[in-house]
Design a protein around this motif. Structure first.
Motif, mmCIF file in Angstrom:
data_model
loop_
_atom_site.group_PDB
_atom_site.id
_atom_site.type_symbol
_atom_site.label_atom_id
_atom_site.label_comp_id
_atom_site.label_asym_id
_atom_site.label_seq_id
_atom_site.Cartn_x
_atom_site.Cartn_y
_atom_site.Cartn_z
ATOM 1 N N PRO A 60 0.814 -1.232 0.000
ATOM 2 C CA PRO A 60 0.000 0.000 0.000
ATOM 3 C C PRO A 60 0.840 1.272 0.000
ATOM 4 C CG PRO A 60 -0.104 -1.084 2.139
ATOM 5 C CD PRO A 60 0.555 -2.045 1.202
ATOM 6 N N GLN A 61 2.018 1.215 0.651
ATOM 7 C CA GLN A 61 2.875 2.401 0.667
ATOM 8 C C GLN A 61 3.323 2.774 -0.741
ATOM 9 O OE1 GLN A 61 6.060 1.407 3.351
ATOM 10 N NE2 GLN A 61 4.814 1.661 5.201
ATOM 11 N N ARG A 62 3.769 1.776 -1.503
ATOM 12 C CA ARG A 62 4.218 2.050 -2.867
ATOM 13 C C ARG A 62 3.055 2.472 -3.767
ATOM 14 N NH1 ARG A 62 8.999 3.553 -3.878
ATOM 15 N NH2 ARG A 62 8.344 3.307 -6.039
ATOM 16 N N LEU A 63 1.902 1.867 -3.567
ATOM 17 C CA LEU A 63 0.739 2.230 -4.380
ATOM 18 C C LEU A 63 0.374 3.702 -4.179
ATOM 19 C CD1 LEU A 63 -1.581 -0.902 -3.906
ATOM 20 C CD2 LEU A 63 -0.267 -0.281 -5.942
ATOM 21 N N LEU A 64 0.469 4.163 -2.931
ATOM 22 C CA LEU A 64 0.101 5.549 -2.640
ATOM 23 C C LEU A 64 1.184 6.528 -3.075
ATOM 24 C CD1 LEU A 64 -1.570 5.145 0.884
ATOM 25 C CD2 LEU A 64 -2.705 5.693 -1.277
ATOM 26 N N THR A 65 2.440 6.228 -2.739
ATOM 27 C CA THR A 65 3.515 7.174 -3.052
ATOM 28 C C THR A 65 3.752 7.292 -4.554
ATOM 29 O OG1 THR A 65 5.175 5.430 -2.762
ATOM 30 C CG2 THR A 65 4.688 6.814 -0.849
ATOM 31 N N SER A 66 3.469 6.240 -5.312
ATOM 32 C CA SER A 66 3.727 6.279 -6.745
ATOM 33 C C SER A 66 2.802 7.241 -7.481
ATOM 34 C CB SER A 66 3.591 4.880 -7.345
ATOM 35 O OG SER A 66 2.264 4.390 -7.198
ATOM 36 N N ASP B 194 1.456 9.949 -5.817
ATOM 37 C CA ASP B 194 1.500 11.219 -5.087
ATOM 38 C C ASP B 194 2.391 12.181 -5.863
ATOM 39 O OD1 ASP B 194 1.330 13.219 -3.241
ATOM 40 O OD2 ASP B 194 2.691 12.293 -1.789
ATOM 41 N N SER B 195 1.864 12.636 -7.003
ATOM 42 C CA SER B 195 2.667 13.431 -7.935
ATOM 43 C C SER B 195 1.824 14.569 -8.500
ATOM 44 C CB SER B 195 3.175 12.537 -9.073
ATOM 45 O OG SER B 195 3.737 13.296 -10.112
ATOM 46 N N PHE B 196 2.353 15.772 -8.408
ATOM 47 C CA PHE B 196 1.634 16.937 -8.940
ATOM 48 C C PHE B 196 1.377 16.831 -10.445
ATOM 49 C CE2 PHE B 196 1.692 21.290 -10.724
ATOM 50 C CZ PHE B 196 0.547 21.785 -10.110
ATOM 51 N N PRO B 197 2.360 16.424 -11.260
ATOM 52 C CA PRO B 197 2.092 16.335 -12.705
ATOM 53 C C PRO B 197 0.958 15.377 -13.065
ATOM 54 C CG PRO B 197 4.458 16.318 -12.316
ATOM 55 C CD PRO B 197 3.797 16.197 -10.976
ATOM 56 N N VAL C 121 2.253 10.289 -18.266
ATOM 57 C CA VAL C 121 2.728 9.162 -17.453
ATOM 58 C C VAL C 121 4.218 8.926 -17.696
ATOM 59 C CG1 VAL C 121 2.495 6.686 -17.022
ATOM 60 C CG2 VAL C 121 0.453 8.079 -17.429
ATOM 61 N N TYR C 122 4.642 8.953 -18.962
ATOM 62 C CA TYR C 122 6.065 8.747 -19.257
ATOM 63 C C TYR C 122 6.907 9.883 -18.676
ATOM 64 C CZ TYR C 122 10.512 8.501 -21.696
ATOM 65 O OH TYR C 122 11.857 8.462 -21.968
ATOM 66 N N GLY C 123 6.441 11.117 -18.818
ATOM 67 C CA GLY C 123 7.193 12.253 -18.295
ATOM 68 C C GLY C 123 7.420 12.148 -16.802
ATOM 69 N N VAL C 124 6.378 11.709 -16.077
ATOM 70 C CA VAL C 124 6.512 11.545 -14.626
ATOM 71 C C VAL C 124 7.449 10.388 -14.306
ATOM 72 C CG1 VAL C 124 5.259 10.943 -12.523
ATOM 73 C CG2 VAL C 124 4.249 12.555 -14.145
ATOM 74 N N THR C 125 7.295 9.276 -15.018
ATOM 75 C CA THR C 125 8.100 8.076 -14.750
ATOM 76 C C THR C 125 9.577 8.296 -15.075
ATOM 77 O OG1 THR C 125 6.176 6.703 -15.300
ATOM 78 C CG2 THR C 125 8.313 5.605 -15.212
ATOM 79 N N VAL D 276 -5.203 5.795 -12.962
ATOM 80 C CA VAL D 276 -4.266 5.987 -11.840
ATOM 81 C C VAL D 276 -4.054 4.681 -11.078
ATOM 82 C CG1 VAL D 276 -3.917 7.186 -9.653
ATOM 83 C CG2 VAL D 276 -4.754 8.441 -11.635
ATOM 84 N N PHE D 277 -5.092 3.866 -10.951
ATOM 85 C CA PHE D 277 -4.938 2.565 -10.286
ATOM 86 C C PHE D 277 -3.960 1.679 -11.064
ATOM 87 C CE2 PHE D 277 -7.156 -1.581 -8.882
ATOM 88 C CZ PHE D 277 -6.266 -1.733 -7.830
ATOM 89 N N ILE D 278 -4.066 1.698 -12.379
ATOM 90 C CA ILE D 278 -3.143 0.926 -13.212
ATOM 91 C C ILE D 278 -1.719 1.460 -13.063
ATOM 92 C CG2 ILE D 278 -2.501 0.402 -15.602
ATOM 93 C CD1 ILE D 278 -5.500 0.307 -16.252
ATOM 94 N N ILE D 279 -1.568 2.789 -13.052
ATOM 95 C CA ILE D 279 -0.239 3.396 -12.887
ATOM 96 C C ILE D 279 0.374 2.970 -11.554
ATOM 97 C CG2 ILE D 279 0.994 5.577 -12.564
ATOM 98 C CD1 ILE D 279 -1.029 6.847 -14.500
#
Length: 428
Positions: free
Chosen positions: A46-52, A54-57, A160-164, A282-285
């Motif tokens: 759950p930590q990784r799911l949430l932090t991934s 948690d991005s303004f872009p 998505v690519y830009g953020v990743t 976002v769930f998939i991301i």
């Protein structure tokens, strides 16, 4: 590498059984954690799911989704389609050309291939069928044109690519302009050829400048929205996320207070639809980010870099390898999931081969856009199948020529990078 094999086997087994892609990615990741020789607490999931996410872009995604919903709630979409009719409706395969051009205009607003395909398909597929077009051709035209939405900015997969990858989303948007136009024009030429070959309906009309002028001025407030987005980002006026907010506000104001054909009751429905689509993406991301984090922790990217560079350092061969990988991934994975998983794995290889990260992202997105119309899980195929009410087999047969043309476009974009990157260079 043993853990990588385990998680990949679990992932493909779950997908084969029909488990949703996000759930499959999470369960495959958990299987990797449980198989590791190191103790990995499951609280990490759950930590990784949430932090991934948690991005303004990433906030740009719901804003652009909302923009598309506002556009269709009022008459902006109809005015864009009306201008497309006046522009190309008189050509051979007129309605097919209108469908393609309308998708190109819509692409500059919503950034979602499925949303554009659904919006244009509901308008154009029944109309094309009544005019004597083969229903398979009509559905294939709209499905393939809908893929342009993820290439022409604003593009949700590019966000998505830009953020990743940690690269400029504005540069990615700029790089997608010429490829998107190239794909659109190629589809229109194929429409012309298929219509002539199969003797489908030919519109017996002529170009009327008065109609063109009238529909242009009626729809100009809708038509300039993509320009506001692009020039606003490139001019440093606002960020991509702020551009999404501006676009949503603009679409609302124009439909509600200028065209005056949007009811207050339409607003909650638009928010709900945009929220549902955003939640899915976002769930998939988040799930794909968890999966990619596991592979990175197992040093899979480093192994791949050593393997590929040991095999060949020829950038053209490496680009061909990328093309094959992306094409296969697009047949089975959602674009956002594929980008989130593959970027950490393959971007180091691209950089080592001297490939610009912006260009790498562009060819990834263009390639994965083809995945929207390739079996077995091409999303646009299922959208138009429901609208056209035709068999899946017939639709797949009809879409093959469009896939071939788009693959040719992809190779042109891949091996002639200046075609896409000169606009990026001009903006530096």
């Amino acid at each position: 590498m043993t853990i990588a094999v385990i998680v990949l086997v679990v992932l493909f087994l779950l997908m084969f059984l029909g488990v949703p892609i996000a759930i499959s990615l999470i369960l495959a990741s958990i299987s990797g954690f449980l198989s590791s020789i190191y103790y990995v607490p499951l609280e990490v999931v759950p930590q990784r799911l949430l932090t991934s996410v948690d991005s303004f872009p990433l906030l740009a995604i719901p804003f652009f989704m909302l923009t598309g919903e506002f556009m269709m709630s009022g008459s902006m979409g109809q005015k864009i389609a009306g201008f497309a009719f006046a522009s190309v409706g008189w050509l051979r395969a007129g309605l097919a050309q209108v469908s393609t051009l309308t998708c190109m205009f819509f692409a500059g607003i919503s950034g979602s291939g499925a949303a554009d395909t659904a919006a244009v398909g509901k308008m154009m597929i029944p109309m094309m069928e009544k005019k004597g077009y083969d229903i398979g051709f009509a559905a294939a035209t709209v499905a393939s044109a809908g893929t342009i939405a993820v290439v022409i900015p604003p593009s949700i997969p590019m966000i998505v690519y830009g953020v990743t990858a940690g690269v400029s989303i504005g540069d990615l948007f700029t790089a997608g302009i010429v490829p998107g136009i190239l794909i659109g024009l190629s589809i229109m030429m194929l429409n012309y050829w298929l219509t002539k070959k199969n003797n489908y309906s030919q519109e017996n009309t002529k170009f009327e400048f008065s109609s063109f002028k009238k529909t242009f001025f009626e729809g100009i407030l809708a038509l300039i929205l993509p320009l506001i987005i692009i020039f606003g980002i490139r001019g440093g006026i606002f960020t991509p996320t702020e551009a999404g907010a501006v676009a949503a506000a603009y679409a609302f104001i124009i439909n509600k207070f200028v065209y005056k054909d949007m009811d207050w009751k339409d607003i909650p429905e638009a928010f709900i639809k945009a929220g549902k689509m955003t939640g899915m993406v976002v769930f998939i991301i988040a799930a794909a980010n968890l999966f990619g984090w596991l592979l990175t922790a197992e040093q899979i990217p480093q192994h791949l870099v050593n393997l590929v560079t040991g095999f060949s350092d020829n950038r053209y061969l490496i680009l061909l390898m990328f093309t094959v990988i992306f094409f296969i991934a697009g047949c089975f994975l959602n674009a956002s999931a594929a980008i989130t998983i593959l970027t950490p794995l393959l971007l180091p290889i691209a950089i080592a081969a001297g490939i610009d990260p912006i260009f790498f992202g562009l060819i990834m997105v263009v390639n994965l856009s083809i995945g929207l119309i390739t079996p077995p899980v091409g999303l646009d195929l299922f959208v138009v199948k429901g609208i056209a009410d035709i068999s899946y087999d017939k639709l797949v047969r009809s879409i093959v020529p469009f896939i071939v043309v788009m693959v040719v476009d992809l190779l042109i974009i891949t091996y002639f990078p200046a075609l896409s990157m000169f606009l990026v260079a001009m903006g530096k």
